[in-house]
Design a protein around this motif. Structure first.
Motif, PDB file in Angstrom:
ATOM      1  N   UNK A   5      14.990 -31.380  28.495  1.00 19.41           N
ATOM      2  CA  UNK A   5      14.903 -30.090  29.196  1.00 19.41           C
ATOM      3  C   UNK A   5      14.765 -30.310  30.701  1.00 19.41           C
ATOM      4  N   UNK A   6      13.983 -31.313  31.083  1.00 19.32           N
ATOM      5  CA  UNK A   6      13.711 -31.553  32.503  1.00 19.32           C
ATOM      6  C   UNK A   6      14.962 -31.992  33.255  1.00 19.32           C
ATOM      7  N   UNK A   7      15.782 -32.841  32.640  1.00 17.51           N
ATOM      8  CA  UNK A   7      16.903 -33.428  33.373  1.00 17.51           C
ATOM      9  C   UNK A   7      18.247 -32.739  33.126  1.00 17.51           C
ATOM     10  N   UNK A   8      18.318 -31.911  32.141  1.00 21.35           N
ATOM     11  CA  UNK A   8      19.576 -31.219  31.857  1.00 21.35           C
ATOM     12  C   UNK A   8      19.773 -30.065  32.844  1.00 21.35           C
ATOM     13  N   UNK A   9      20.849 -30.117  33.603  1.00 22.13           N
ATOM     14  CA  UNK A   9      21.136 -29.066  34.585  1.00 22.13           C
ATOM     15  C   UNK A   9      22.150 -28.053  34.057  1.00 22.13           C
ATOM     16  N   UNK A  64      -0.220 -22.507  39.128  1.00 25.38           N
ATOM     17  CA  UNK A  64      -0.695 -23.892  39.073  1.00 25.38           C
ATOM     18  C   UNK A  64       0.365 -24.821  39.645  1.00 25.38           C
ATOM     19  N   UNK A  65      -0.042 -26.004  40.083  1.00 22.49           N
ATOM     20  CA  UNK A  65       0.935 -26.968  40.592  1.00 22.49           C
ATOM     21  C   UNK A  65       1.883 -27.417  39.492  1.00 22.49           C
ATOM     22  N   UNK A  66       3.160 -27.514  39.821  1.00 29.37           N
ATOM     23  CA  UNK A  66       4.172 -27.930  38.863  1.00 29.37           C
ATOM     24  C   UNK A  66       5.144 -28.898  39.515  1.00 29.37           C
ATOM     25  N   UNK A  67       5.727 -29.774  38.707  1.00 31.92           N
ATOM     26  CA  UNK A  67       6.797 -30.636  39.187  1.00 31.92           C
ATOM     27  C   UNK A  67       8.065 -29.793  39.320  1.00 31.92           C
ATOM     28  N   UNK A  68       8.623 -29.689  40.522  1.00 29.38           N
ATOM     29  CA  UNK A  68       9.709 -28.742  40.773  1.00 29.38           C
ATOM     30  C   UNK A  68      11.090 -29.381  40.834  1.00 29.38           C
ATOM     31  N   UNK A  69      11.145 -30.679  40.719  1.00 25.62           N
ATOM     32  CA  UNK A  69      12.447 -31.360  40.753  1.00 25.62           C
ATOM     33  C   UNK A  69      12.478 -32.420  39.664  1.00 25.62           C
ATOM     34  N   UNK A  70      13.690 -32.860  39.253  1.00 30.71           N
ATOM     35  CA  UNK A  70      15.011 -32.442  39.721  1.00 30.71           C
ATOM     36  C   UNK A  70      15.535 -31.246  38.935  1.00 30.71           C
TER      37      UNK A  70
END
Length: 241
Positions: A125-129, A150-156
């Motif tokens: 889910x994270x890397x599929x664009x 809350x803080x979240x990882x926004x990339x990639x």
């Protein structure tokens, strides 16, 4: 499986290795042994990398005819006359296969459930664009809202961010590779001066791969280092907080 103890080389030995590495522009014609190349590549891929997806590949060019064809592609610079050139490629396109490889090559008899879940669910889910980056666009909008709480990882979360993601990890491997050759007594020169369009045709580089450098490797030739080392004062680059 018990964790292996952390070992370290002496700071003096590490400093000596790093300080001895220079970008060498002239090489002798002495070939680099295949087993030594393999050893250095094995050290290169020990580099830290994002989610252990290892988004890199290397093309090892030793054939004299192919090296001769590469020379004008590299703007006919002296370093491109080396007996070995390694094309260091960032691979933003290999994450899906890498997720499967993590499960397949896991170094324990049983793959932990959290590992399976991460590489089967979270990482895809994270890397599929998605097609044309549509899924990445949707995720960016979702993150803007969710990150208000809350803080979240926004990339990639875009095709462009995936390229940056891959290049960062590949650059770490490239530094390992240069130091590995240096430890064996072979000089290197990372070359960014090349015609990428012609390079892709000459080496048949996959469309999604990003050639971040061509690494010239060999024994240092006469007058191989052009100038004395110059680095700006550390204070210009470092902020202590």
């Amino acid at each position: 499986m018990s964790e292996e103890p952390v070992t370290s080389a002496s700071p003096e030995a590490l400093r000596a290795l790093i300080e001895s590495r220079r970008s060498v522009r002239r090489f002798s014609s002495e070939p680099v042994p295949d087993e030594l190349i393999r050893d250095c590549l094995q050290m290169a891929v020990l580099a830290p990398n994002s989610c252990n997806l290892q988004p890199w590949s290397f093309q090892v060019i030793r054939d004299p005819q192919l090296l001769a064809r590469l020379h004008p592609v590299c703007m006919s610079q002296n370093a491109a006359k080396a007996p070995l050139i390694i094309a260091v490629l960032a691979r933003p396109d290999t994450w899906r296969q890498a997720c499967e490889n993590i499960i397949e090559y896991w170094p324990e008899p049983e793959v932990p459930g959290r590992i399976r879940h991460f590489y089967r669910k979270t990482a895809p889910f994270q890397y599929n664009q998605g097609p044309l980056g549509i899924l990445g666009f949707c995720k960016r909008q979702m993150l803007r809202i969710a990150a208000l709480r809350k803080p979240l990882m926004r990339t990639p979360n875009s095709k462009a961010q995936m390229r940056i993601w891959a290049v960062k990890s590949t650059a770490l491997a490239a530094q390992n590779l240069m130091l590995a050759f240096q430890s064996h007594g072979y000089a290197t020169c990372p070359m960014e001066g090349f015609d990428e369009v012609r390079l892709r045709k000459t080496l048949d580089i996959p469309r999604e791969a990003l050639p971040i450098m061509l690494l010239a490797v060999g024994k240092q030739g006469e007058k191989g280092v052009y100038n004395p080392r110059l680095r700006f004062p550390l204070e210009q680059h470092v902020t202590w907080l």
